[in-house]
Design a protein around this motif. Structure first.
Motif, PDB file in Angstrom:
ATOM      1  N   MET A   1       0.844  -1.179   0.000  1.00 30.74           N
ATOM      2  CA  MET A   1       0.000   0.000   0.000  1.00 30.74           C
ATOM      3  C   MET A   1       0.884   1.235   0.000  1.00 30.74           C
ATOM      4  O   MET A   1       2.013   1.201   0.456  1.00 30.74           O
ATOM      5  CB  MET A   1      -0.912  -0.003   1.218  1.00 30.74           C
ATOM      6  N   LYS A   2       0.347   2.314  -0.537  1.00 29.78           N
ATOM      7  CA  LYS A   2       1.114   3.546  -0.607  1.00 29.78           C
ATOM      8  C   LYS A   2       0.331   4.691   0.014  1.00 29.78           C
ATOM      9  O   LYS A   2      -0.841   4.544   0.367  1.00 29.78           O
ATOM     10  CB  LYS A   2       1.471   3.865  -2.049  1.00 29.78           C
ATOM     11  N   HIS A  43       8.671   1.304  -6.908  1.00 34.92           N
ATOM     12  CA  HIS A  43      10.137   1.330  -6.902  1.00 34.92           C
ATOM     13  C   HIS A  43      10.661   2.114  -5.701  1.00 34.92           C
ATOM     14  O   HIS A  43      10.014   3.030  -5.207  1.00 34.92           O
ATOM     15  CB  HIS A  43      10.669   1.964  -8.190  1.00 34.92           C
ATOM     16  N   LEU A  44      11.858   1.748  -5.252  1.00 40.88           N
ATOM     17  CA  LEU A  44      12.556   2.488  -4.204  1.00 40.88           C
ATOM     18  C   LEU A  44      13.769   3.150  -4.836  1.00 40.88           C
ATOM     19  O   LEU A  44      14.563   2.488  -5.513  1.00 40.88           O
ATOM     20  CB  LEU A  44      12.999   1.545  -3.081  1.00 40.88           C
ATOM     21  N   ARG A  91      13.682  -6.392  -8.592  1.00 40.71           N
ATOM     22  CA  ARG A  91      12.804  -7.048  -7.618  1.00 40.71           C
ATOM     23  C   ARG A  91      13.208  -6.815  -6.167  1.00 40.71           C
ATOM     24  O   ARG A  91      12.982  -7.661  -5.319  1.00 40.71           O
ATOM     25  CB  ARG A  91      12.698  -8.541  -7.920  1.00 40.71           C
ATOM     26  N   GLU A  92      13.819  -5.676  -5.861  1.00 44.45           N
ATOM     27  CA  GLU A  92      14.139  -5.337  -4.468  1.00 44.45           C
ATOM     28  C   GLU A  92      13.411  -4.069  -4.025  1.00 44.45           C
ATOM     29  O   GLU A  92      13.781  -3.452  -3.048  1.00 44.45           O
ATOM     30  CB  GLU A  92      15.652  -5.174  -4.280  1.00 44.45           C
ATOM     31  N   GLY A  93      12.359  -3.693  -4.771  1.00 45.45           N
ATOM     32  CA  GLY A  93      11.553  -2.538  -4.400  1.00 45.45           C
ATOM     33  C   GLY A  93      10.377  -2.943  -3.529  1.00 45.45           C
ATOM     34  O   GLY A  93      10.437  -3.939  -2.798  1.00 45.45           O
ATOM     35  N   GLY A 105       8.729  -4.146  -7.157  1.00 43.15           N
ATOM     36  CA  GLY A 105       9.378  -3.145  -7.992  1.00 43.15           C
ATOM     37  C   GLY A 105      10.887  -3.275  -7.869  1.00 43.15           C
ATOM     38  O   GLY A 105      11.401  -4.237  -7.298  1.00 43.15           O
ATOM     39  N   ASN A 106      11.595  -2.298  -8.390  1.00 40.18           N
ATOM     40  CA  ASN A 106      13.059  -2.334  -8.393  1.00 40.18           C
ATOM     41  C   ASN A 106      13.639  -1.380  -7.365  1.00 40.18           C
ATOM     42  O   ASN A 106      13.001  -0.409  -6.964  1.00 40.18           O
ATOM     43  CB  ASN A 106      13.591  -1.972  -9.779  1.00 40.18           C
ATOM     44  N   LEU A 107      14.872  -1.643  -6.986  1.00 33.71           N
ATOM     45  CA  LEU A 107      15.666  -0.743  -6.168  1.00 33.71           C
ATOM     46  C   LEU A 107      16.550   0.017  -7.154  1.00 33.71           C
ATOM     47  O   LEU A 107      17.353  -0.585  -7.863  1.00 33.71           O
ATOM     48  CB  LEU A 107      16.500  -1.545  -5.170  1.00 33.71           C
TER      49      LEU A 107
END
Length: 195
Positions: A1-2, A43-44, A91-93, A105-107
């Motif tokens: 969630m955001k 994403h982060l 795949r580290e987001g 998401g991605n880092l």
């Protein structure tokens, strides 16, 4: 969630003996800023400062993820970091909604490279030698030699309008394109006729 998302728990709110239906509980999500990560969708993003040596010679960067795991970001020797590009760890987001955390998401990293203010003659010679360059400049005939300096924006005039220091004009107004029909230099615009 955001941030801004909400979760509804139907019938879990206040109970009133005069009402047949209980109220709902709504929980709205607010996000707290993080010292390292900035969320953009799933994403982060991470902004990290590195030295010129690290950008050219590689490095390892330990990053503690939100779940406590430590990821060691390895830039191998010989891989040069271009600060105009983003670098990703897939795949580290954040988890994607509706996937149960399986898809993420991605880092994404952006590296800001800190350049030295100046170099000694020995450093300049060593860098030129390592990169295959020359330590001398080619001779140019017939030109005036000038020195390039850092741009220092002028101080704003008192009581005057704000001037954008990024706009470097050779005199005149900042609003040249607003004169006479909005065309640069005050020219008239051309309109197409409907048929």
């Amino acid at each position: 969630m955001k941030k801004g998302d909400h979760q509804r728990f139907a019938g879990e709110g206040d109970q009133d003996p005069n009402m047949k239906i209980n109220g709902d509980v709504l929980i709205f999500i607010a996000s707290k800023p993080h010292d390292l990560f900035r969320r953009v969708g799933s994403h982060l993003l991470v902004n990290h400062n590195i030295t010129l040596q690290q950008a050219l010679c590689g490095f390892e960067l330990p990053v503690e993820h939100l779940d406590g795991r430590v990821l060691v970001i390895k830039i191998p020797a010989g891989q040069c970091i271009d600060p105009n590009f983003a670098w990703t760890v897939n795949r580290e987001g954040m988890p994607l909604p509706g996937t149960g955390g399986v898809q993420r998401g991605n880092l994404v990293f952006h590296f800001e490279v800190a350049f030295p203010d100046s170099l000694t003659d020995a450093q300049r010679t060593a860098i030129c030698s390592a990169l295959g360059g020359s330590t001398s400049f080619p001779t140019v005939e017939g030109g005036k030699k000038v020195t390039l300096k850092n741009y220092v924006p002028p101080k704003p005039k008192r009581g005057g309008g704000h001037r954008d220091p990024r706009m470097m004009h050779m005199g005149g107004d900042d609003d040249d394109d607003d004169d006479e029909g909005g065309q640069p230099g005050g020219g008239q615009g051309v309109q197409c006729q409907q048929q």
